[in-house]
Write a protein that holds these residues in place. Structure first.
Motif, PDB file in Angstrom:
ATOM      1  N   ALA A 165       0.939  -1.246  -0.207  1.00 42.29           N
ATOM      2  CA  ALA A 165      -0.111   0.124  -0.085  1.00 42.29           C
ATOM      3  C   ALA A 165       1.262   0.862  -0.088  1.00 42.29           C
ATOM      4  O   ALA A 165       1.569   1.421   0.414  1.00 42.29           O
ATOM      5  CB  ALA A 165      -1.026  -0.261   1.125  1.00 42.29           C
ATOM      6  N   LEU A 166       0.339   2.406  -0.956  1.00 43.17           N
ATOM      7  CA  LEU A 166       1.056   3.720  -0.889  1.00 43.17           C
ATOM      8  C   LEU A 166       0.514   4.511  -1.226  1.00 43.17           C
ATOM      9  O   LEU A 166      -0.279   4.381  -2.298  1.00 43.17           O
ATOM     10  CB  LEU A 166       2.205   3.698  -2.358  1.00 43.17           C
ATOM     11  CG  LEU A 166       3.324   4.864  -2.272  1.00 43.17           C
ATOM     12  CD1 LEU A 166       4.059   4.898  -0.319  1.00 43.17           C
ATOM     13  CD2 LEU A 166       4.390   4.575  -3.172  1.00 43.17           C
ATOM     14  N   ASN A 167      -0.073   5.476  -0.490  1.00 46.68           N
ATOM     15  CA  ASN A 167      -1.094   6.432  -0.435  1.00 46.68           C
ATOM     16  C   ASN A 167      -0.160   7.806   0.122  1.00 46.68           C
ATOM     17  O   ASN A 167       0.593   8.027   1.280  1.00 46.68           O
ATOM     18  CB  ASN A 167      -1.748   6.438   0.672  1.00 46.68           C
ATOM     19  CG  ASN A 167      -2.591   5.097   0.622  1.00 46.68           C
ATOM     20  OD1 ASN A 167      -3.168   4.754  -0.996  1.00 46.68           O
ATOM     21  ND2 ASN A 167      -3.171   4.103   1.226  1.00 46.68           N
ATOM     22  N   PHE A 168      -0.936   9.395  -0.581  1.00 47.07           N
ATOM     23  CA  PHE A 168      -0.164  10.197  -0.379  1.00 47.07           C
ATOM     24  C   PHE A 168      -1.578  11.307  -0.538  1.00 47.07           C
ATOM     25  O   PHE A 168      -2.483  11.108  -0.712  1.00 47.07           O
ATOM     26  CB  PHE A 168       0.967  10.471  -1.723  1.00 47.07           C
ATOM     27  CG  PHE A 168       2.023  10.286  -1.549  1.00 47.07           C
ATOM     28  CD1 PHE A 168       3.440   9.974  -1.073  1.00 47.07           C
ATOM     29  CD2 PHE A 168       1.862   8.802  -2.533  1.00 47.07           C
ATOM     30  CE1 PHE A 168       4.266   9.791  -1.147  1.00 47.07           C
ATOM     31  CE2 PHE A 168       2.847   8.071  -2.847  1.00 47.07           C
ATOM     32  CZ  PHE A 168       4.141   8.410  -1.904  1.00 47.07           C
ATOM     33  N   PRO A 169      -1.259  12.378   0.615  1.00 45.55           N
ATOM     34  CA  PRO A 169      -2.203  13.277   0.475  1.00 45.55           C
ATOM     35  C   PRO A 169      -2.867  13.760  -0.925  1.00 45.55           C
ATOM     36  O   PRO A 169      -1.906  13.726  -1.711  1.00 45.55           O
ATOM     37  CB  PRO A 169      -2.024  14.418   1.218  1.00 45.55           C
ATOM     38  CG  PRO A 169      -0.628  14.146   2.036  1.00 45.55           C
ATOM     39  CD  PRO A 169      -0.304  12.743   0.578  1.00 45.55           C
ATOM     40  N   PRO A 170      -3.981  14.416  -1.204  1.00 44.40           N
ATOM     41  CA  PRO A 170      -3.963  15.511  -2.595  1.00 44.40           C
ATOM     42  C   PRO A 170      -2.506  16.259  -2.612  1.00 44.40           C
ATOM     43  O   PRO A 170      -2.046  17.086  -1.718  1.00 44.40           O
ATOM     44  CB  PRO A 170      -5.162  16.066  -2.454  1.00 44.40           C
ATOM     45  CG  PRO A 170      -5.875  15.442  -0.996  1.00 44.40           C
ATOM     46  CD  PRO A 170      -4.789  14.816   0.169  1.00 44.40           C
ATOM     47  N   HIS A 171      -2.047  15.695  -4.057  1.00 38.19           N
ATOM     48  CA  HIS A 171      -1.179  16.673  -4.428  1.00 38.19           C
ATOM     49  C   HIS A 171      -0.726  16.670  -5.839  1.00 38.19           C
ATOM     50  O   HIS A 171      -1.430  15.740  -6.958  1.00 38.19           O
ATOM     51  CB  HIS A 171       0.237  16.082  -3.860  1.00 38.19           C
ATOM     52  CG  HIS A 171       0.397  14.490  -5.215  1.00 38.19           C
ATOM     53  ND1 HIS A 171      -0.571  12.569  -4.239  1.00 38.19           N
ATOM     54  CD2 HIS A 171       1.046  13.557  -5.415  1.00 38.19           C
ATOM     55  CE1 HIS A 171      -0.007  12.283  -4.944  1.00 38.19           C
ATOM     56  NE2 HIS A 171       0.550  12.649  -5.671  1.00 38.19           N
ATOM     57  N   SER A 172       0.131  17.192  -6.615  1.00 37.52           N
ATOM     58  CA  SER A 172       0.776  17.275  -7.583  1.00 37.52           C
ATOM     59  C   SER A 172       2.023  16.901  -8.288  1.00 37.52           C
ATOM     60  O   SER A 172       2.616  16.329  -7.093  1.00 37.52           O
ATOM     61  CB  SER A 172       1.526  18.375  -8.409  1.00 37.52           C
ATOM     62  OG  SER A 172       1.016  18.720  -9.965  1.00 37.52           O
ATOM     63  N   ALA A 173       2.047  15.738  -9.589  1.00 34.84           N
ATOM     64  CA  ALA A 173       3.264  14.801  -9.495  1.00 34.84           C
ATOM     65  C   ALA A 173       3.864  15.536 -10.083  1.00 34.84           C
ATOM     66  O   ALA A 173       4.117  16.516 -11.645  1.00 34.84           O
ATOM     67  CB  ALA A 173       2.209  13.709 -10.347  1.00 34.84           C
TER      68      ALA A 173
END
Length: 672
Positions: free
Chosen positions: A357-365
């Motif tokens: 599992a790998l989750n990030f906060p809302p972001h721009s890549a």
């Protein structure tokens, strides 16, 4: 502008270059090793070419294979990223000989900066400040004192033939120099048979500040301000930020102009970074120049608004720099945290395995935003032992440093990684540390603040245990404590709502929490649930939303106090993400682990970290003594002996020389 670009790298930097190239309308070609056939950077490009085995020397360090791939795919340019061949003068020359553009400086500049001693000679001639020091043969005491006085105090006297701290003195003032020199020379003669010494300026609490420079083929060169990279572990950067806290305009200009002078001294073209060591009073000295794009380049992009990869590609195509020095400006503050698969509590040794599992906060890549993530892996990918264990770079921007720091604390608390150990919790503690918060920075910060950055582990608080128990209830089908909200089974005997004829239900679960064990009971009386732990009993309500079969978003109410979190199940582990931290708990099953308790595997020896077996000193049937070396592992370029914990007989060796092993893998078994 060329139309096809081969990216001679992997991971996040290959994805980063591909993102800009795609935006510019360029066709991209990836290269990959056996270990990277399904890697994210391969999918990020328009086409891909296999170049060899998993070891870097079999693939990403093979200039011939990369050039062959470029010719095969019609690439007119090669971007080397960072690491691997990015600072290899031979590869840069081979590209030129093949008529392929190397997106970087000319090989002559790489060669000039590749030798640190030669580079310092060049920098001295160019007027770039160097760390003051005397390393000559004149050992006359008055001459040495004159050298020290000219450098400024404190100075360090060191035995030329010394080591281990012998023949070394820190001198705080000119009045103390003569006595310290005599003492140092006596100790050097006694320890090494040679009383020759050298004198260097002693740098106290130094900071690592680097300047981003850019030059084109039209004679233009600029600096895009500075980055502070002082926070390091094992001499490797952990946190980078821009601009440097406390930097004055005058010092910024002086350092920037010195960096541009360094670039001009070697006829530099493209992106480069000039690294300086900086004293608390602001004096700065040249360390080295990195002739490539840096890992931490996003913080510069965040404060300037310019895409440095686009600049690289345009300069490599012969275009002039898009702006002048006067047109560059700093907006706000940016901080980058490097998220690694590593164990900070075990010397930051790498952790290999599969990211389930790998989750990030809302972001721009790969593009500027309040929160930006530059990553090269995703859930389902493996962190292999062959390459750098970076998972992603988390970059934030704020109006000022405090807003950026607060945003980083919040963002790190929302990153969820399962499957390998990570430094996420450590990075968050670093952001919250009072020394970092007040910008009391130097290269020794992590060691200096060790106690606060590595606090003793406390038992999981009640709300974490409650979230874990609510997650277990959800996994069993009870996603809501309000029974009518749970889907009723057609067969009343199949319902899992804890109903009992007498109206009461209780289930006790033992949760293992590192070295702690918690007996926690969930009780139901009618429609009311309660959680009992130790001497405390609290009312419990919960609501769970399934993300997938192994992941739930939870809200609980414990005695009227609300809490929320994410539960991710992985085997026996329950990963509880809440309050910006993660706790990993296990459900103890006494039946399943009965043999473990009886010591059925007590003779097993496990790997203390991921690495490679480089020597095996015993074979099955050998009698061994306690403390005897059985195997030798190599990890992070260091050897680690695996020794017998007791006297016994080798029953089995599970690996061979050359095998890669994971952290915790059973290496051998012994019998009494």
């Amino acid at each position: 502008m060329f139309t096809t670009l081969l990216i001679a790298n992997r991971g996040e930097i290959a994805c980063r270059v591909a993102a800009t190239a795609r935006r510019m309308g360029l066709r991209t070609v990836a290269v990959y090793s056996d270990a990277d056939a399904t890697a994210r950077h391969v999918a990020a490009c328009d086409s891909a070419v296999h170049i060899g085995g998993p070891e870097p020397r079999e693939s990403y360090l093979r200039g011939d294979a990369i050039l062959a791939a470029a010719r095969q795919m019609g690439a007119q340019a090669i971007h080397p990223g960072y690491g691997f061949l990015s600072e290899n003068e031979g590869f840069a020359q081979a590209c030129a000989d093949a008529g392929i553009v190397f997106v970087g400086p000319p090989n002559s500049a790489i060669a000039a900066m590749g030798s640190k001693s030669a580079a310092k000679t060049l920098m001295d001639k160019a007027g770039v400040p160097l760390v003051p020091g005397y390393h000559g043969d004149n050992q006359d005491p008055q001459f040495l004192q004159d050298q020290a006085d000219a450098m400024g105090y404190p100075v360090l006297i060191k035995a030329s033939a010394g080591g281990g701290g012998k023949g070394m003195r820190i001198v705080e003032s000119s009045a103390d120099f003569a006595a310290a020199l005599a003492s140092c020379q006596r100790e050097a003669a006694s320890s090494f048979g040679d009383d020759k010494v050298l004198i260097e300026r002693y740098l106290q609490k130094p900071r690592h500040i680097e300047i981003q420079v850019f030059a084109d083929t039209h004679g233009n060169a600029v600096y895009l301000f500075e980055r502070d990279c002082s926070v390091q572990r094992r001499h490797q950067k952990v946190i980078e930020e821009a601009p440097a806290p406390g930097m004055t305009e005058a010092r910024r200009r002086a350092m920037g102009e010195a960096a541009v002078a360094a670039a001009r001294a070697v006829n530099y073209v493209g992106a480069g970074t000039v690294e300086f060591i900086v004293e608390p009073d602001g004096r700065f000295y040249f360390m080295e120049m990195n002739t490539r794009l840096q890992v931490e380049h996003p913080v510069t992009e965040m404060i300037t608004g310019h895409d440095l990869v686009e600049w690289q590609l345009r300069v490599a195509a012969g275009e002039a720099l898009p702006v002048t020095q006067a047109e560059l400006a700093i907006t706000g503050h940016a901080i980058e945290a490097r998220i690694y698969a590593e164990n900070p509590d075990n010397g930051f040794l790498p952790s290999i395995g599969t990211l389930t599992a790998l989750n990030f906060p809302p972001h721009s890549a790969f593009r500027n935003a309040d929160i930006r993530v530059d990553g090269g892996v995703q859930a389902g990918d493996s962190i292999s032992p062959y390459y750098d264990p970076m998972i992603a770079k988390l970059i934030v921007h704020g109006a000022d440093r405090e807003q950026a720091r607060a945003r980083m604390v919040q963002a790190l608390g929302q990153v969820q990684a399962v499957g390998v150990q990570t430094n996420i919790a450590f990075l968050r503690r670093l952001m919250l540390d009072s020394a970092f918060a007040s910008a009391d920075l130097d290269t020794g910060l992590i060691a200096r603040r060790h106690d606060s950055l590595f606090p003793p582990v406390e038992p999981a608080p009640g709300r974490i245990l409650a979230l874990a128990l609510a997650g277990l209830q959800a996994q069993r089908g009870l996603r809501h404590s309000r029974l009518l909200q749970n889907a009723a089974a057609a067969d009343p005997w199949a319902q899992r709502d804890g109903w009992r004829i007498a109206g009461a239900y209780e289930q006790t679960t033992t949760l293992l929490d590192g070295e702690f064990a918690h007996d926690v009971s969930v009780k139901r009386h009618g429609a009311t649930w309660a959680l009992a732990h130790g001497d405390s009993t609290q009312t419990l309500e919960w609501d769970a939303q399934a993300v997938d079969a192994a992941q739930y978003q939870l809200r609980i109410r414990l005695d009227g106090a609300d809490a929320s979190g994410t539960i991710i199940f992985r085997g026996e582990d329950i990963h509880v993400f809440a309050d910006g931290i993660v706790r990993v708990l296990k459900v103890h099953d006494p039946v399943e682990h009965a043999q473990d308790a009886a010591g059925a595997h007590g003779g097993g020896l496990t790997a203390p970290m991921p690495g490679k077996i480089i020597a095996i000193a015993v074979k099955p049937g050998d009698a061994v003594k306690s403390g005897q070396t059985l195997l030798v592992m190599e990890a992070m370029k260091m050897e680690h002996a695996i020794m017998a914990p007791t006297d016994g007989t080798v029953e089995e060796i599970f690996f061979e020389v050359g095998d890669q092993v994971a952290d915790g893998a059973e290496l051998a078994s012994l019998t009494d």
